[in-house]
Design a protein around this motif. Structure first.
Motif, PDB file in Angstrom:
ATOM      1  N   ILE A   1      28.405  34.817  51.311  1.00 42.28           N
ATOM      2  CA  ILE A   1      28.207  33.889  50.191  1.00 42.28           C
ATOM      3  C   ILE A   1      26.943  34.245  49.422  1.00 42.28           C
ATOM      4  N   ASN A   2      25.880  34.572  50.127  1.00 46.31           N
ATOM      5  CA  ASN A   2      24.628  34.956  49.455  1.00 46.31           C
ATOM      6  C   ASN A   2      24.805  36.235  48.641  1.00 46.31           C
ATOM      7  N   ALA A   3      25.579  37.189  49.156  1.00 48.31           N
ATOM      8  CA  ALA A   3      25.832  38.431  48.420  1.00 48.31           C
ATOM      9  C   ALA A   3      26.631  38.143  47.151  1.00 48.31           C
ATOM     10  N   LEU A   4      27.636  37.255  47.248  1.00 44.84           N
ATOM     11  CA  LEU A   4      28.414  36.883  46.067  1.00 44.84           C
ATOM     12  C   LEU A   4      27.552  36.159  45.040  1.00 44.84           C
ATOM     13  N   LYS A   5      26.698  35.250  45.492  1.00 46.78           N
ATOM     14  CA  LYS A   5      25.793  34.544  44.576  1.00 46.78           C
ATOM     15  C   LYS A   5      24.887  35.524  43.843  1.00 46.78           C
ATOM     16  N   SER A   6      24.380  36.485  44.566  1.00 48.27           N
ATOM     17  CA  SER A   6      23.493  37.487  43.975  1.00 48.27           C
ATOM     18  C   SER A   6      24.239  38.328  42.946  1.00 48.27           C
ATOM     19  N   ALA A   7      25.464  38.762  43.271  1.00 42.86           N
ATOM     20  CA  ALA A   7      26.252  39.574  42.340  1.00 42.86           C
ATOM     21  C   ALA A   7      26.585  38.781  41.080  1.00 42.86           C
ATOM     22  N   ILE A   8      26.899  37.497  41.230  1.00 41.15           N
ATOM     23  CA  ILE A   8      27.196  36.660  40.068  1.00 41.15           C
ATOM     24  C   ILE A   8      25.950  36.496  39.207  1.00 41.15           C
ATOM     25  N   ALA A   9      24.812  36.233  39.859  1.00 36.68           N
ATOM     26  CA  ALA A   9      23.560  36.031  39.122  1.00 36.68           C
ATOM     27  C   ALA A   9      23.147  37.288  38.365  1.00 36.68           C
ATOM     28  N   ASN A  10      23.442  38.457  38.910  1.00 41.64           N
ATOM     29  CA  ASN A  10      23.064  39.725  38.277  1.00 41.64           C
ATOM     30  C   ASN A  10      24.129  40.230  37.302  1.00 41.64           C
ATOM     31  N   GLY A  11      25.232  39.511  37.186  1.00 40.53           N
ATOM     32  CA  GLY A  11      26.301  39.937  36.294  1.00 40.53           C
ATOM     33  C   GLY A  11      27.096  41.113  36.825  1.00 40.53           C
ATOM     34  N   GLU A  12      27.049  41.350  38.112  1.00 40.89           N
ATOM     35  CA  GLU A  12      27.730  42.479  38.732  1.00 40.89           C
ATOM     36  C   GLU A  12      29.080  42.099  39.346  1.00 40.89           C
ATOM     37  N   TYR A  13      29.415  40.825  39.355  1.00 40.67           N
ATOM     38  CA  TYR A  13      30.652  40.371  39.972  1.00 40.67           C
ATOM     39  C   TYR A  13      31.778  40.437  38.951  1.00 40.67           C
ATOM     40  N   THR A  14      32.858  41.113  39.310  1.00 37.67           N
ATOM     41  CA  THR A  14      34.003  41.191  38.410  1.00 37.67           C
ATOM     42  C   THR A  14      35.234  40.636  39.114  1.00 37.67           C
ATOM     43  N   VAL A  15      36.121  40.058  38.337  1.00 30.36           N
ATOM     44  CA  VAL A  15      37.348  39.468  38.863  1.00 30.36           C
ATOM     45  C   VAL A  15      38.515  40.340  38.436  1.00 30.36           C
ATOM     46  N   ASN A  16      39.373  40.670  39.397  1.00 32.01           N
ATOM     47  CA  ASN A  16      40.576  41.423  39.104  1.00 32.01           C
ATOM     48  C   ASN A  16      41.701  40.415  38.906  1.00 32.01           C
ATOM     49  N   PRO A  17      42.138  40.186  37.664  1.00 32.97           N
ATOM     50  CA  PRO A  17      43.150  39.157  37.411  1.00 32.97           C
ATOM     51  C   PRO A  17      44.486  39.427  38.107  1.00 32.97           C
ATOM     52  N   ASP A  18      44.839  40.687  38.316  1.00 33.06           N
ATOM     53  CA  ASP A  18      46.083  41.005  39.015  1.00 33.06           C
ATOM     54  C   ASP A  18      46.040  40.532  40.471  1.00 33.06           C
ATOM     55  N   GLN A  19      44.900  40.744  41.126  1.00 35.77           N
ATOM     56  CA  GLN A  19      44.761  40.293  42.509  1.00 35.77           C
ATOM     57  C   GLN A  19      44.786  38.770  42.593  1.00 35.77           C
ATOM     58  N   VAL A  20      44.144  38.101  41.647  1.00 33.51           N
ATOM     59  CA  VAL A  20      44.130  36.644  41.631  1.00 33.51           C
ATOM     60  C   VAL A  20      45.548  36.110  41.457  1.00 33.51           C
ATOM     61  N   ALA A  21      46.279  36.673  40.501  1.00 34.34           N
ATOM     62  CA  ALA A  21      47.647  36.234  40.244  1.00 34.34           C
ATOM     63  C   ALA A  21      48.538  36.477  41.462  1.00 34.34           C
ATOM     64  N   GLU A  22      48.388  37.617  42.091  1.00 38.29           N
ATOM     65  CA  GLU A  22      49.199  37.941  43.262  1.00 38.29           C
ATOM     66  C   GLU A  22      48.934  36.965  44.404  1.00 38.29           C
ATOM     67  N   LYS A  23      47.663  36.651  44.663  1.00 43.99           N
ATOM     68  CA  LYS A  23      47.331  35.728  45.740  1.00 43.99           C
ATOM     69  C   LYS A  23      47.800  34.315  45.427  1.00 43.99           C
ATOM     70  N   LEU A  24      47.719  33.925  44.162  1.00 44.72           N
ATOM     71  CA  LEU A  24      48.234  32.609  43.777  1.00 44.72           C
ATOM     72  C   LEU A  24      49.725  32.517  44.020  1.00 44.72           C
ATOM     73  N   LEU A  25      50.446  33.546  43.603  1.00 45.54           N
ATOM     74  CA  LEU A  25      51.883  33.554  43.814  1.00 45.54           C
ATOM     75  C   LEU A  25      52.250  33.549  45.292  1.00 45.54           C
ATOM     76  N   ASN A  26      51.539  34.340  46.065  1.00 47.91           N
ATOM     77  CA  ASN A  26      51.794  34.357  47.528  1.00 47.91           C
ATOM     78  C   ASN A  26      51.516  33.015  48.175  1.00 47.91           C
ATOM     79  N   THR A  27      50.491  32.323  47.679  1.00 45.13           N
ATOM     80  CA  THR A  27      50.152  31.027  48.230  1.00 45.13           C
ATOM     81  C   THR A  27      51.246  30.002  47.946  1.00 45.13           C
ATOM     82  N   PHE A  28      51.727  29.999  46.721  1.00 48.23           N
ATOM     83  CA  PHE A  28      52.689  28.975  46.336  1.00 48.23           C
ATOM     84  C   PHE A  28      54.143  29.345  46.629  1.00 48.23           C
ATOM     85  N   MET A  29      54.439  30.618  46.667  1.00 50.53           N
ATOM     86  CA  MET A  29      55.819  31.052  46.900  1.00 50.53           C
ATOM     87  C   MET A  29      56.078  31.411  48.357  1.00 50.53           C
ATOM     88  N   GLY A  30      55.026  31.626  49.098  1.00 48.77           N
ATOM     89  CA  GLY A  30      55.197  31.930  50.519  1.00 48.77           C
ATOM     90  C   GLY A  30      55.278  33.330  50.756  1.00 48.77           C
TER      91      GLY A  30
END
Length: 98
Positions: free
Chosen positions: A69-98
């Motif tokens: 969590i501290n590493a993620l906070k640091s990456a967000i604060a430094n602007g180094e954290y990036t989100v991969n929208p494809d991975q987010v969408a895939e995990k959302l679908l897996n969560t809701f579709m099973g």
């Protein structure tokens, strides 16, 4: 542990209306409790024991989680954290579709 099921209200009502555990000023006519040497016991099922272990593990702080969590906070604060929208969408679908 609080147990919520339909019969729990009836049990609570029964105990609150009984004289169990209440003291009385007139104890002369009360029967005397005798000990028989028997003891009450409780046997827990394997599922209950496993649930107790899980609950205990959840109460134990995890240092590796705090470090992540501290590493993620640091990456967000430094602007180094990036989100991969494809991975987010895939995990959302897996969560809701099973």
């Amino acid at each position: 542990m609080k147990v919520n099921y339909p019969g729990s209200i009836m049990i609570q009502t029964a105990y609150s209306n009984s004289d169990v555990g209440r003291s009385s000023k007139n104890t002369a006519n009360q029967p005397v409790a005798r000990t028989t040497g028997k003891r009450d016991s409780v046997t827990l099922s394997n599922t209950t024991r496993q649930l107790q272990k899980v609950a205990s593990a959840m109460d134990t702080p995890r240092t590796d989680r705090a470090e992540k969590i501290n590493a993620l906070k640091s990456a967000i604060a430094n602007g180094e954290y990036t989100v991969n929208p494809d991975q987010v969408a895939e995990k959302l679908l897996n969560t809701f579709m099973g």
